[in-house]
Design a protein around this motif. Structure first.
Motif, mmCIF file in Angstrom:
data_model
loop_
_atom_site.group_PDB
_atom_site.id
_atom_site.type_symbol
_atom_site.label_atom_id
_atom_site.label_comp_id
_atom_site.label_asym_id
_atom_site.label_seq_id
_atom_site.Cartn_x
_atom_site.Cartn_y
_atom_site.Cartn_z
ATOM 1 N N MET A 111 -4.778 16.270 -15.623
ATOM 2 C CA MET A 111 -4.548 14.607 -15.743
ATOM 3 C C MET A 111 -4.095 13.876 -15.402
ATOM 4 O O MET A 111 -3.484 12.702 -15.194
ATOM 5 C CB MET A 111 -3.325 15.045 -16.604
ATOM 6 N N GLN A 112 -3.227 14.721 -13.742
ATOM 7 C CA GLN A 112 -3.153 13.831 -12.308
ATOM 8 C C GLN A 112 -4.033 13.531 -11.619
ATOM 9 O O GLN A 112 -3.818 13.047 -10.218
ATOM 10 C CB GLN A 112 -2.261 14.831 -11.801
ATOM 11 N N GLY A 113 -5.159 13.368 -11.948
ATOM 12 C CA GLY A 113 -6.561 13.371 -10.881
ATOM 13 C C GLY A 113 -7.255 14.251 -10.290
ATOM 14 O O GLY A 113 -7.029 14.930 -11.009
ATOM 15 N N VAL A 114 -7.792 13.728 -9.013
ATOM 16 C CA VAL A 114 -8.870 14.687 -8.776
ATOM 17 C C VAL A 114 -8.073 14.977 -7.159
ATOM 18 O O VAL A 114 -8.143 14.010 -6.680
ATOM 19 C CB VAL A 114 -10.008 14.189 -8.593
ATOM 20 N N ALA A 115 -8.016 15.896 -6.369
ATOM 21 C CA ALA A 115 -7.860 16.597 -5.658
ATOM 22 C C ALA A 115 -8.186 17.766 -4.896
ATOM 23 O O ALA A 115 -9.044 18.748 -5.264
ATOM 24 C CB ALA A 115 -6.182 17.034 -5.861
ATOM 25 N N LEU A 161 0.978 -1.144 -0.176
ATOM 26 C CA LEU A 161 0.095 0.150 -0.203
ATOM 27 C C LEU A 161 0.887 1.182 0.392
ATOM 28 O O LEU A 161 1.777 1.064 0.473
ATOM 29 C CB LEU A 161 -0.828 -0.125 0.903
ATOM 30 N N ARG A 162 0.494 2.248 -0.760
ATOM 31 C CA ARG A 162 0.873 3.235 -0.565
ATOM 32 C C ARG A 162 1.110 3.844 0.769
ATOM 33 O O ARG A 162 -0.445 4.331 1.361
ATOM 34 C CB ARG A 162 0.492 4.643 -1.644
ATOM 35 N N PRO A 163 1.296 5.134 1.573
ATOM 36 C CA PRO A 163 1.071 5.241 1.921
ATOM 37 C C PRO A 163 0.035 7.098 2.103
ATOM 38 O O PRO A 163 0.348 7.323 1.492
ATOM 39 C CB PRO A 163 2.378 6.209 2.625
ATOM 40 N N LEU A 164 -0.408 6.773 3.378
ATOM 41 C CA LEU A 164 -1.233 7.857 3.249
ATOM 42 C C LEU A 164 -0.547 9.287 2.681
ATOM 43 O O LEU A 164 -1.591 10.174 2.481
ATOM 44 C CB LEU A 164 -2.456 7.112 4.638
ATOM 45 N N PHE A 165 0.315 9.414 3.958
ATOM 46 C CA PHE A 165 0.752 11.215 3.888
ATOM 47 C C PHE A 165 1.509 10.488 2.672
ATOM 48 O O PHE A 165 3.323 10.378 2.921
ATOM 49 C CB PHE A 165 1.408 11.157 5.057
ATOM 50 N N ARG A 166 1.802 11.317 1.623
ATOM 51 C CA ARG A 166 2.301 11.182 0.237
ATOM 52 C C ARG A 166 4.183 12.636 0.180
ATOM 53 O O ARG A 166 4.718 12.312 0.192
ATOM 54 C CB ARG A 166 1.858 11.445 -1.212
ATOM 55 N N ALA A 167 3.272 13.646 0.772
ATOM 56 C CA ALA A 167 4.286 14.460 0.472
ATOM 57 C C ALA A 167 4.232 15.443 1.940
ATOM 58 O O ALA A 167 3.225 15.674 2.110
ATOM 59 C CB ALA A 167 4.408 15.546 -0.720
ATOM 60 N N VAL A 168 5.236 15.855 2.663
ATOM 61 C CA VAL A 168 5.159 16.835 3.111
ATOM 62 C C VAL A 168 6.303 18.275 2.503
ATOM 63 O O VAL A 168 7.008 17.703 3.233
ATOM 64 C CB VAL A 168 5.596 16.379 5.359
ATOM 65 N N ALA A 169 6.137 19.413 3.305
ATOM 66 C CA ALA A 169 7.051 20.600 3.077
ATOM 67 C C ALA A 169 6.688 20.859 3.977
ATOM 68 O O ALA A 169 5.615 22.017 4.389
ATOM 69 C CB ALA A 169 6.863 20.853 1.522
ATOM 70 N N VAL A 170 7.649 22.124 4.616
ATOM 71 C CA VAL A 170 8.245 22.941 5.271
ATOM 72 C C VAL A 170 8.674 24.255 5.203
ATOM 73 O O VAL A 170 10.033 23.945 5.076
ATOM 74 C CB VAL A 170 8.040 22.446 6.656
ATOM 75 N N THR A 171 8.793 25.497 5.285
ATOM 76 C CA THR A 171 9.413 26.534 4.685
ATOM 77 C C THR A 171 9.179 27.217 5.951
ATOM 78 O O THR A 171 8.171 27.853 6.093
ATOM 79 C CB THR A 171 8.824 27.394 3.850
ATOM 80 N N ASN A 172 10.422 27.904 6.611
ATOM 81 C CA ASN A 172 10.183 28.856 7.586
ATOM 82 C C ASN A 172 11.542 30.696 7.645
ATOM 83 O O ASN A 172 12.406 29.796 6.746
ATOM 84 C CB ASN A 172 10.250 28.116 8.716
ATOM 85 N N VAL A 205 -5.247 13.730 -2.267
ATOM 86 C CA VAL A 205 -5.891 13.094 -3.477
ATOM 87 C C VAL A 205 -7.287 12.434 -3.136
ATOM 88 O O VAL A 205 -6.584 11.398 -2.426
ATOM 89 C CB VAL A 205 -4.601 12.462 -3.712
ATOM 90 N N VAL A 206 -8.269 12.077 -4.069
ATOM 91 C CA VAL A 206 -9.416 11.380 -3.794
ATOM 92 C C VAL A 206 -8.921 10.722 -5.353
ATOM 93 O O VAL A 206 -10.045 9.616 -5.390
ATOM 94 C CB VAL A 206 -10.861 12.266 -4.118
ATOM 95 N N SER A 207 -8.598 10.958 -6.187
ATOM 96 C CA SER A 207 -8.593 10.036 -7.290
ATOM 97 C C SER A 207 -7.496 10.295 -8.366
ATOM 98 O O SER A 207 -6.354 11.410 -8.231
ATOM 99 C CB SER A 207 -9.760 9.687 -8.416
ATOM 100 N N HIS A 208 -6.677 8.791 -8.997
ATOM 101 C CA HIS A 208 -5.782 9.359 -10.040
ATOM 102 C C HIS A 208 -6.158 9.586 -11.410
ATOM 103 O O HIS A 208 -5.772 9.600 -12.161
ATOM 104 C CB HIS A 208 -4.677 8.353 -10.376
#
Length: 726
Positions: A360-364, A163-174, A381-384
């Motif tokens: 084209m990459q899906g629905v978010a 299974l792909r992880p639920l959290f696909r990406a995390v980014a933080v900028t300060n 992301v709810v659908s690819h």
């Protein structure tokens, strides 16, 4: 805020309001208003000891206002500086500020300067993004249910696929900016971190921005991390409408790079920017963008040519001061997508935004919250695949419906509850100041009520040609009085509830109490009069024979029918924090309850006293809380809205109107006609009980139709209505 501060804040020293004159009133107007009010408030006009004591306090306030406004020099100082200027001994044109005042202003200026400097020293901005993938949630649930043992499938789908992880990406900028020196130089530090598909990346940036002159700025920064680099940027204001910048950089493993950009302000609130990335070769690109700002919209178009070629457009439309709609379209080598969303400003530094992105990459579905300088964004992301029409429609419709539902049934009720809780807490804290303010209004009403009742009877006798009678007047939280607290709060939040619904609002309770009191008083008086007439008839019959008995019996019904009118004059319902004028002494001596009075005050008698020749004028720019017979029902409150509601009878028609605290009012000629027969009769009963004027419950005298028509044509807005509803 202490009770003393609240009492000082609500000090009834608005001299123009006390005399009920405009700020540009002449000296003769000041003298005329003072003489008129002195006829009622002078202590020598009252023989009752308690009334004399009340008159002394009220007349002292009246005399203070007259002494200031009748003196040209003191009046000029008061107009410029207020009462504080009179106490400080200011002189217009010669002595603007005393030493203590100048010292206070300087200390206030230094305090604000220190606060601004401290705020600049802590200029903190941040962006936090967390990308969530829900496309495998259903598969995860099915796999967990089908897998044997406590392990639940070991993190694999039914077919053995991980299974792909639920959290696909995390980014933080300060980033934190700190000013250096007095020339506008800035030192900043910025940190960036990102995690995607189990791989992390981060760097740290140190920079310094130097202001060389009014038109030139030089900035340098160092990037430390997996992709270390150096950059130097020079910016110059070439013309008042054109600026240009040149950036030279060196990155480890990439080499030297250069970027040129220029921004030009165009007519019609437009701006264009041209950028050229010269190198390195892999990053070479040419970009052009143009934007236009309108009264309610911002439009932006951007073209990018290079390794990634794309064309994008964005339109933001502000359909309300605190709400906006946004549409973003992108077309390029990486695909096509369309973003539709809406945002709302919830406070001075808080904004929320929700959008749906289909491409084209899906629905978010994307949510964003901006609080101060911090931005929190969560794309889900709810659908690819964007081929499912039902899913796309649901993605566009469900988020706005969810936002509307949460706003209407969760956020707004919580905000309304918090506001009402804060108002109740303030009223409990300032209960003593509220009762003191209402006690002053009660004492003044006790002095003017006899005159107000006489004026009401005089005006009622002029019907149907004219005659202005104030039936109901309330100052303060008029929405709560007319609709009830809950309905008023809901209406203020845009949830409907106008008109008070079908509940027992305070005004309806007052009308019911007045009607019941009038009915009971009339019945008791009629019974007593009938008994007295019957006894008199029996006595006369025994003494003078059958003829006298018959005459006495015939006179009994007439005396009984006159009794209700006299009883109605004594009926006056108590419906606010101000006790009845007839029982002012008993109310003022009673101990104060823990529960504060309601946030409104009945000023029916106070306004009726100001009626002259079927006219009433309240001047704009003068707070109504300082008028004689008025008081501030919410002193110290930071959320209360003070307004004036008036229901009045002119000729044979009943009107209702509402105005703000500083707004002027001229009667007749304002408001809407009350056509509902039941409500009209209730307001008439309320006025009859409040002013002791039973004539209001009787139809006007016939034979004055021509006079009524003439009055209708001369009364402005009241002249276009039809006949009186019976």
């Amino acid at each position: 805020m202490s009770q003393r501060d609240v009492a000082t804040q609500s000090d009834d020293t608005e001299y123009y309001a006390i005399l009920n004159i405009p700020r540009d009133a002449s000296d003769e107007d000041v003298r005329r208003a003072y003489r008129t009010l002195a006829q009622v408030y002078h202590p020598d006009k009252h023989s009752d000891p308690e009334q004399k004591i009340r008159a002394q306090e009220a007349f002292g306030k009246l005399q203070e206002a007259y002494e200031v406004l009748s003196d040209p020099n003191r009046r000029q100082v008061y107009d410029v500086y207020g009462k504080e200027g009179l106490l400080a001994g200011f002189e217009v044109g010669t002595k603007l500020d005393s030493v203590e005042e100048m010292k206070k202003k300087w200390e206030e200026f230094k305090r604000k300067q220190d606060e601004e400097r401290a705020e600049q020293l802590s200029n903190h901005r941040g962006t936090y993004t967390c990308r969530i993938d829900l496309t495998d949630v259903s598969a995860m649930i099915a796999s967990a249910a089908a897998a044997p043992g406590p392990g639940g499938g070991g993190g694999h789908m039914g077919g053995g696929m991980p299974l792909r992880p639920l959290f696909r990406a995390v980014a933080v900028t300060n980033s934190i900016d700190t000013p250096v020196g007095d020339n506008g130089d800035v030192v900043y530090i910025q940190g960036q971190a990102a995690l995607r598909n189990g791989a992390g990346l981060g760097n740290l940036i140190f920079g310094y921005r130097r202001v060389l002159s009014q038109h030139d700025t030089l900035e340098g920064n160092v990037v430390l991390g997996l992709r270390s680099a150096l950059a130097l940027t020079s910016t110059r204001q070439v013309t008042p409408y054109t600026s240009a910048s040149l950036t030279t950089s060196y990155a480890v493993g990439t080499g030297v790079g250069m970027q040129l950009s220029s921004t030009r302000h165009l007519p019609f609130n437009m701006q264009a920017t041209l950028g050229w990335v010269v190198g390195p070769t892999a990053a070479s690109a040419l970009t052009f963008s143009i934007s236009k700002r309108g009264a309610k919209y911002i439009a932006l178009a951007k073209l990018e040519l290079g390794a990634v070629t794309s064309l994008s457009a964005r339109l933001t439309y502000h359909w309300a001061p605190d709400s906006h709609l946004r549409a973003i379209g992108r077309l390029g080598t990486s695909g096509v997508d369309l973003e539709l969303g809406a945002g709302r400003k919830w406070g001075p530094s808080t904004t929320g935004y929700m959008a749906t992105v289909v491409g084209m990459q899906g629905v978010a579905v994307k949510g964003r919250l901006v609080r101060g300088g911090q931005t929190f964004e969560v794309p889900v992301v709810v659908s690819h695949s964007a081929a499912d029409v039902r899913l796309v429609a649901a993605a566009y419709l469900l988020p706005p419906l969810a936002v509307i539902g949460l706003s209407r049934f969760v956020v707004r009720p919580l905000v309304r509850w918090q506001r009402r809780r804060k108002e109740a807490q303030e009223r409990h804290e300032h209960c003593e100041a509220i009762r003191s303010s209402l006690a002053k209004a009660t004492a003044e009403l006790a002095l003017i009520e006899p005159v107000a009742r006489r004026k009401a009877r005089t005006e009622a006798a002029r019907r149907p040609a004219s005659g202005l009678v104030i039936l109901d007047a309330v100052y303060g939280a008029t929405d709560e009085y007319l609709q009830g607290a809950a309905a008023a709060a809901a209406a203020a939040d845009g949830l409907g509830g106008g008109g008070g619904g079908g509940g027992a609002t305070p005004q309806r309770q007052a009308i019911a109490a007045a009607s019941a009191k009038l009915a009971s008083s009339s019945a008791a008086a009629a019974a007593a009069a009938a008994a007295a007439a019957s006894e008199a008839a029996s006595t006369a019959a025994a003494a003078s024979g059958p003829a006298a008995a018959s005459a006495a019996t015939a006179a009994a019904p007439a005396s009984a029918s006159a009794a209700p009118a006299a009883a109605a004059a004594e009926a006056r319902p108590q419906r606010d924090g101000t006790p009845d004028a007839s029982s002012a002494a008993a109310s003022s001596s009673a101990p104060a309850a823990d529960t504060p009075p309601p946030p409104w005050l009945s000023v029916t008698a106070a306004l009726q006293y100001q009626v002259s020749d079927s006219r009433l004028t309240l001047h704009p720019g003068v707070p109504k809380k300082n008028q004689m017979g008025f008081a501030d029902p919410t002193p110290g409150s930071t959320t209360a809205v003070r307004r004036l509601y008036v229901a009045y009878l002119y000729g044979s028609l009943v009107y209702e109107t509402t105005c703000d605290d500083m707004e002027g009012l001229a009667l007749p000629g304002a408001g809407e006609v009350v056509w509902d027969a039941g409500r009209r009769q209730g307001l008439l009963a309320l006025g009859a009980a409040a002013l002791g004027c039973p004539e209001l419950l009787q139809p006007p005298q016939e034979g004055a139709g021509a006079g009524a028509a003439a009055a209708g044509s001369g009364a402005g807005a009241v002249g276009s209505v039809g006949s009186t509803p019976r």
